[in-house]
Write a protein that holds these residues in place. Structure first.
Motif, short mmCIF file in Angstrom:
data_model
loop_
_atom_site.label_atom_id
_atom_site.label_comp_id
_atom_site.label_asym_id
_atom_site.label_seq_id
_atom_site.Cartn_x
_atom_site.Cartn_y
_atom_site.Cartn_z
N GLU A 1 0.81 -1.22 0.00
CA GLU A 1 0.00 0.00 0.00
C GLU A 1 0.85 1.27 0.00
O GLU A 1 0.30 2.38 0.12
CB GLU A 1 -0.96 0.01 1.20
N HIS A 2 2.16 1.13 -0.15
CA HIS A 2 3.05 2.30 -0.23
C HIS A 2 2.98 3.17 1.02
O HIS A 2 2.99 4.40 0.93
CB HIS A 2 2.74 3.14 -1.48
N THR A 3 2.86 2.52 2.16
CA THR A 3 2.82 3.25 3.43
C THR A 3 3.99 2.80 4.32
O THR A 3 4.70 1.84 4.00
CB THR A 3 1.50 3.00 4.19
N GLU A 4 4.17 3.49 5.42
CA GLU A 4 5.27 3.17 6.33
C GLU A 4 4.98 1.97 7.22
O GLU A 4 5.90 1.24 7.61
CB GLU A 4 5.57 4.38 7.22
N ASP A 5 3.72 1.77 7.54
CA ASP A 5 3.39 0.73 8.51
C ASP A 5 1.98 0.21 8.27
O ASP A 5 1.22 0.78 7.45
CB ASP A 5 3.52 1.28 9.94
N ALA A 6 1.61 -0.85 8.98
CA ALA A 6 0.28 -1.44 8.84
C ALA A 6 -0.06 -2.25 10.08
O ALA A 6 0.81 -2.57 10.89
CB ALA A 6 0.22 -2.32 7.60
N LEU A 7 -1.34 -2.56 10.23
CA LEU A 7 -1.83 -3.45 11.29
C LEU A 7 -2.84 -4.41 10.67
O LEU A 7 -3.62 -4.02 9.79
CB LEU A 7 -2.51 -2.68 12.41
N ILE A 8 -2.84 -5.65 11.15
CA ILE A 8 -3.80 -6.64 10.67
C ILE A 8 -4.79 -6.95 11.79
O ILE A 8 -4.41 -7.05 12.96
CB ILE A 8 -3.08 -7.92 10.18
#
Length: 386
Positions: A67-74
């Motif tokens: 997603e071209h972002t720095e971070d994520a959460l599932i």
């Protein structure tokens, strides 16, 4: 090692976010199902509800890169992700502007939960930027959009929304489920927080329930502070299954998107169809916007049967395409929004959103289009004979 930003999309899907099997050198990620980890003498105090088990952490990386972002959460579901994101940035006295046509579950959540917490909300009249402007208030903190929208595949101009929000220091959130990271990356257009029902294209096999949030490290940290209190974490067995499924994400979605274009063009010519909603058709009112912000038009479409064809009977007569509650699996499915996704809305609320009784949402799978066309034609023929 080569920068992950330079990897091709298939390489990213396969290799980024995999857990290395350092002990046995296996080709796939090992599963770490423990719910109890050491707290003494360790750099990270791991606990499943804190979103920081080994499998969770690595899958966050895959989603962030895609997603071209720095971070994520599932999360354990799309709604767990959506509710955690909204409650992280909204509190008593705040106001949120919401695009009118959104997933029915999200709509129901907002109208049933926000008032309990003193959160104000306003729904736009359409997905046009002009309809967002009059709703701005001094206490507006969030703008929430969904594009393509469920179930009419409306397209919202993401850059216009992002630019407007930045002028007023407002957080932007988008449900990117229908497009998937393969066909659209909202962060590239300035959207702050990207949400997914990972049950859909990320899982892709109709056997996983999950949600995801992708954003900057700063925004993810703020969401994490709220999310750990709600218990929306995903079990590591399912995290492992999701990581496995996402290895073929690009291959699946591209094939489904190609098939959806063929099906949309076929349905638009059918004498038994009143309207087809698909952003890849030049007849779609936001076709030009879709071309600017989507890399592919997606595998979801909707169509309205003419009044002489009963929508439910038509679906019962399908042999190959499955009438089914969810979407985005390898298999093609249909659903009547009035019976399922938007059943919690009143008839008036549905009609205001253009959701008629004859509307069918069509999730296109990887089957050969000629087989899907034959199935639809046979179902129509059988329905007309009733």
């Amino acid at each position: 090692m080569k920068s992950t930003k330079k990897f091709g999309i298939n390489t990213t899907c396969v290799h980024i976010g995999e857990v290395k099997d350092e002990q046995f050198k296996g080709a796939v990620s090992p599963i770490y199902p423990s719910t109890s980890y050491a707290f003494d003498g360790v750099d990270i105090k791991r606990y499943p509800r804190y979103f920081n088990t080994p499998n969770q952490e690595m899958l966050h990386k895959k989603i962030a890169v895609l997603e071209h972002t720095e971070d994520a959460l599932i999360f354990s579901s799309g709604m767990a992700a959506i509710s955690a994101a909204l409650f992280a940035f909204l509190q008593n006295g705040d106001h949120v502007i919401v695009q009118q046509v959104i997933y029915g579950g999200t709509f129901n959540f907002m109208v049933n939960e926000f008032e309990k917490f003193g959160i104000e909300y306003s729904f736009t009249e359409s997905d046009k930027i002009e309809d967002f402007l009059p709703l701005l208030r001094p206490n507006t903190k969030v703008m929430y959009i969904e594009t393509p929208s469920n179930p009419l595949l409306g397209i919202t101009d993401m850059k216009a929304i992002a630019d407007l929000s930045k002028q007023h220091q407002i957080i932007t959130m988008i449900d990117n489920t229908f497009a998937s990271p393969i066909n659209q990356n909202p962060a590239d257009f300035g959207i702050d927080i990207v949400l997914h029902s990972a049950t859909k294209y990320m899982g892709g096999h109709s056997d996983i329930s999950a949600g995801a949030i992708a954003a900057s490290k700063e925004h993810i940290a703020k969401i994490w502070e709220t999310a750990i209190n709600y218990g929306g974490n995903l079990s590591d067995q399912t995290v492992w299954l999701l990581e496995r499924s996402m290895k073929t994400l690009n291959l699946r979605v591209k094939e489904q998107t190609k098939n959806a274009q063929i099906m949309a063009e076929y349905l638009e010519k059918s004498e038994h169809i009143d309207a087809v909603y698909y952003p890849g058709l030049p007849s779609h009112p936001q076709y030009e916007i879709a071309k600017k912000q989507m890399k592919g038009f997606g595998a979801m479409l909707s169509f309205e049967l003419k009044s002489h064809i009963d929508a439910m009977q038509f679906q019962r007569n399908l042999q190959l395409i499955k009438p089914s509650m969810s979407l985005a699996g390898l298999e093609s499915t249909t659903v009547s929004p009035v019976q399922t996704t938007h059943a919690l809305l009143s008839e008036q609320e549905r009609l205001e959103r253009g959701i008629k009784n004859g509307l069918i949402r069509f999730s296109v799978g990887i089957e050969e289009p000629e087989d899907l066309i034959a199935d639809i034609e046979l179902a129509i023929e059988k329905t007309l004979k009733k």
